[in-house]
Design a protein around this motif. Structure first.
Motif, PDB file in Angstrom:
ATOM      1  N   THR A   1      -3.205   3.976  -1.448  1.00 36.28           N
ATOM      2  CA  THR A   1      -3.292   3.401  -2.821  1.00 36.28           C
ATOM      3  C   THR A   1      -2.793   2.131  -2.746  1.00 36.28           C
ATOM      4  O   THR A   1      -1.921   1.753  -2.217  1.00 36.28           O
ATOM      5  N   LEU A   2      -4.006   0.970  -3.030  1.00 32.58           N
ATOM      6  CA  LEU A   2      -3.506  -0.216  -2.958  1.00 32.58           C
ATOM      7  C   LEU A   2      -2.484  -0.244  -4.080  1.00 32.58           C
ATOM      8  O   LEU A   2      -2.780   0.133  -5.354  1.00 32.58           O
ATOM      9  N   ASN A   3      -1.509  -1.320  -3.982  1.00 34.51           N
ATOM     10  CA  ASN A   3      -0.220  -1.042  -4.526  1.00 34.51           C
ATOM     11  C   ASN A   3       0.055  -2.626  -4.978  1.00 34.51           C
ATOM     12  O   ASN A   3       1.146  -3.022  -4.726  1.00 34.51           O
ATOM     13  N   ARG A   4      -0.682  -3.481  -5.643  1.00 35.52           N
ATOM     14  CA  ARG A   4      -0.478  -4.791  -6.262  1.00 35.52           C
ATOM     15  C   ARG A   4      -0.884  -4.833  -7.681  1.00 35.52           C
ATOM     16  O   ARG A   4      -1.489  -5.733  -7.917  1.00 35.52           O
ATOM     17  N   PRO A   5      -0.569  -3.865  -8.353  1.00 35.86           N
ATOM     18  CA  PRO A   5      -1.053  -3.824  -9.871  1.00 35.86           C
ATOM     19  C   PRO A   5      -0.862  -4.951 -10.523  1.00 35.86           C
ATOM     20  O   PRO A   5      -1.688  -5.392 -11.527  1.00 35.86           O
ATOM     21  N   GLU A   6       0.041  -5.916 -10.127  1.00 35.01           N
ATOM     22  CA  GLU A   6       0.400  -7.162 -11.091  1.00 35.01           C
ATOM     23  C   GLU A   6      -0.775  -8.435 -10.814  1.00 35.01           C
ATOM     24  O   GLU A   6      -0.825  -8.931 -11.551  1.00 35.01           O
TER      25      GLU A   6
ATOM     26  N   GLY B   1     -10.584  -8.080  -4.867  1.00 39.88           N
ATOM     27  CA  GLY B   1     -10.969  -8.805  -3.776  1.00 39.88           C
ATOM     28  C   GLY B   1      -9.522  -9.523  -3.011  1.00 39.88           C
ATOM     29  O   GLY B   1      -8.587  -9.307  -3.386  1.00 39.88           O
ATOM     30  N   ILE B   2     -10.065 -10.560  -2.322  1.00 41.43           N
ATOM     31  CA  ILE B   2      -8.917 -11.143  -1.517  1.00 41.43           C
ATOM     32  C   ILE B   2      -8.157 -12.148  -2.643  1.00 41.43           C
ATOM     33  O   ILE B   2      -8.668 -12.724  -3.581  1.00 41.43           O
TER      34      ILE B   2
ATOM     35  N   VAL C   1       0.967  -0.993  -0.123  1.00 40.63           N
ATOM     36  CA  VAL C   1      -0.053   0.007   0.032  1.00 40.63           C
ATOM     37  C   VAL C   1       0.887   1.366   0.145  1.00 40.63           C
ATOM     38  O   VAL C   1       2.053   1.320   0.890  1.00 40.63           O
ATOM     39  N   LEU C   2       0.484   2.221  -0.711  1.00 37.37           N
ATOM     40  CA  LEU C   2       1.138   3.549  -0.880  1.00 37.37           C
ATOM     41  C   LEU C   2       0.456   4.400   0.162  1.00 37.37           C
ATOM     42  O   LEU C   2      -0.743   4.394  -0.046  1.00 37.37           O
ATOM     43  N   TYR C   3       0.994   5.361   1.190  1.00 41.90           N
ATOM     44  CA  TYR C   3       0.522   5.757   1.985  1.00 41.90           C
ATOM     45  C   TYR C   3       1.217   6.968   2.325  1.00 41.90           C
ATOM     46  O   TYR C   3       2.397   7.190   2.746  1.00 41.90           O
ATOM     47  N   SER C   4       0.359   8.324   2.079  1.00 38.18           N
ATOM     48  CA  SER C   4       1.234   9.461   2.183  1.00 38.18           C
ATOM     49  C   SER C   4       0.157  10.678   2.765  1.00 38.18           C
ATOM     50  O   SER C   4      -1.168  10.608   2.566  1.00 38.18           O
ATOM     51  N   LYS C   5       0.553  11.709   3.336  1.00 39.85           N
ATOM     52  CA  LYS C   5      -0.212  12.618   3.880  1.00 39.85           C
ATOM     53  C   LYS C   5       0.332  14.164   3.689  1.00 39.85           C
ATOM     54  O   LYS C   5       1.645  14.102   3.358  1.00 39.85           O
ATOM     55  N   ASP C   6      -0.414  14.938   3.552  1.00 38.11           N
ATOM     56  CA  ASP C   6      -0.093  16.412   3.251  1.00 38.11           C
ATOM     57  C   ASP C   6      -0.344  17.495   4.033  1.00 38.11           C
ATOM     58  O   ASP C   6      -1.341  17.012   4.877  1.00 38.11           O
TER      59      ASP C   6
ATOM     60  N   ALA D   1      -3.713   1.318  -7.496  1.00 35.65           N
ATOM     61  CA  ALA D   1      -2.467   1.519  -8.577  1.00 35.65           C
ATOM     62  C   ALA D   1      -3.064   0.694  -9.953  1.00 35.65           C
ATOM     63  O   ALA D   1      -3.441  -0.451  -9.814  1.00 35.65           O
ATOM     64  N   GLY D   2      -2.330   1.211 -11.024  1.00 40.46           N
ATOM     65  CA  GLY D   2      -2.468   0.372 -12.270  1.00 40.46           C
ATOM     66  C   GLY D   2      -4.006   0.539 -12.804  1.00 40.46           C
ATOM     67  O   GLY D   2      -4.751   1.547 -12.790  1.00 40.46           O
ATOM     68  N   HIS D   3      -4.450  -0.633 -13.461  1.00 35.06           N
ATOM     69  CA  HIS D   3      -5.582  -0.608 -14.281  1.00 35.06           C
ATOM     70  C   HIS D   3      -6.890  -0.785 -13.462  1.00 35.06           C
ATOM     71  O   HIS D   3      -8.137  -0.774 -13.933  1.00 35.06           O
ATOM     72  N   SER D   4      -6.905  -1.337 -12.222  1.00 31.59           N
ATOM     73  CA  SER D   4      -8.193  -1.785 -11.565  1.00 31.59           C
ATOM     74  C   SER D   4      -8.134  -1.077  -9.812  1.00 31.59           C
ATOM     75  O   SER D   4      -6.822  -0.825  -9.484  1.00 31.59           O
TER      76      SER D   4
END
Length: 273
Positions: free
Chosen positions: A19-24, A65-66, A6-11, A58-61
């Motif tokens: 951002t869920l970050n397993r686009p593969e 799900g699990i 997961v990408l996690y940031s604050k400003d 992230a990516g196309h979706s």
């Protein structure tokens, strides 16, 4: 903060981005992602500087799900077919894999806007069922493939009963992977509040998050609590406790500032949706 899935940031505007970050694997939810989302929602809950969250994939979706490849080995599948859930002593013991995924499950009462593009299906509904509202790109699709692959659809569509008319979530659940709901149909039934071209999706979400983050946090969170309670209580019960939300969610300084802004005659440069 660095996470594996997961990408996690604050400003400094009060907005956090998750951002869920397993686009593969189209952001399928692994055990690691479950743990990381749990930790992130706990952090959002405790950080007073975070006033609104944008949740995306992230990516196309958005999320598919699990992660079944991780969750069910061949041995586990054979055991489940016999009615034996490995690792549980009786049928009454079961750890729902979605219990740590959504913000409300972690008692996180900060507004979460979901920016959905591509596929959102199955376990993605653990997340979507607990956000405040959804903005979708025009290529977004929604479906639940459980029954197609021999599984009962229960936790996920129950989450979505608060977001969709009964017959719509029933149709989506029973037709499985054979039919997908378009972003436009999702908007028609109220699941999605806005449909945007894909390249404008995050701009729309950022604008809404900025408006929310700029409002008094106590009033925003009080409004959220009131509406979520009203969703689950009878109308009369909700009205009975509405004054408590109003009192607890009142901030004298914020009210004074807001009334002065109104009296000045200045109005926001509003958008038409």
């Amino acid at each position: 903060m660095t996470y594996e899935t997961v990408l996690y940031s604050k400003d400094d505007t009060g907005i956090a981005r998750v951002t869920l970050n397993r686009p593969e694997v189209r952001n399928a939810i692994s055990e690691t992602m479950q743990r990381e989302l749990r930790d992130i929602w706990d952090d959002v809950r405790q950080d007073n500087d975070v006033r609104c969250v944008i949740l995306s994939g992230a990516g196309h979706s958005f999320c598919t799900g699990i992660d079944r490849g991780e969750a069910i080995s061949e041995d586990n599948t054979d055991a489940m077919a016999r009615g034996d859930f490995p690792g549980y002593p009786t049928p009454w013991v079961f750890d729902d894999p979605g219990r740590d995924i959504g913000p409300k499950s972690r008692d996180c009462w900060k507004p979460v806007i979901a920016a959905v593009s591509g596929m959102a299906c199955g376990g993605a509904f653990y997340l979507l069922g607990e956000v405040e509202f959804i903005i979708a790109s025009d290529d977004a699709t929604f479906f639940d493939p459980h029954v197609t692959y021999g599984m009962t659809a229960s936790f996920e569509p129950i989450q979505m009963l608060a977001k969709m008319p009964f017959q719509e979530i029933m149709r989506l659940s029973l037709l499985g992977a054979d039919e997908r709901m378009s972003a436009e149909r999702a908007r028609e039934i109220g699941l999605v509040t806005e449909v945007a071209p894909r390249d404008e999706l995050m701009e729309r979400a950022e604008w809404a998050a900025g408006v929310i983050a700029g409002a008094p946090a106590l009033a925003i969170q009080g409004t959220m609590r009131a509406l979520w309670a009203g969703l689950e209580l009878s109308r009369q019960q909700a009205i009975e406790i509405a004054h408590y939300f109003t009192r607890i969610g009142g901030d004298a300084d914020a009210l004074k500032e807001g009334q002065a802004r109104f009296a000045s005659g200045k109005r926001p440069e509003w958008r038409l949706r």
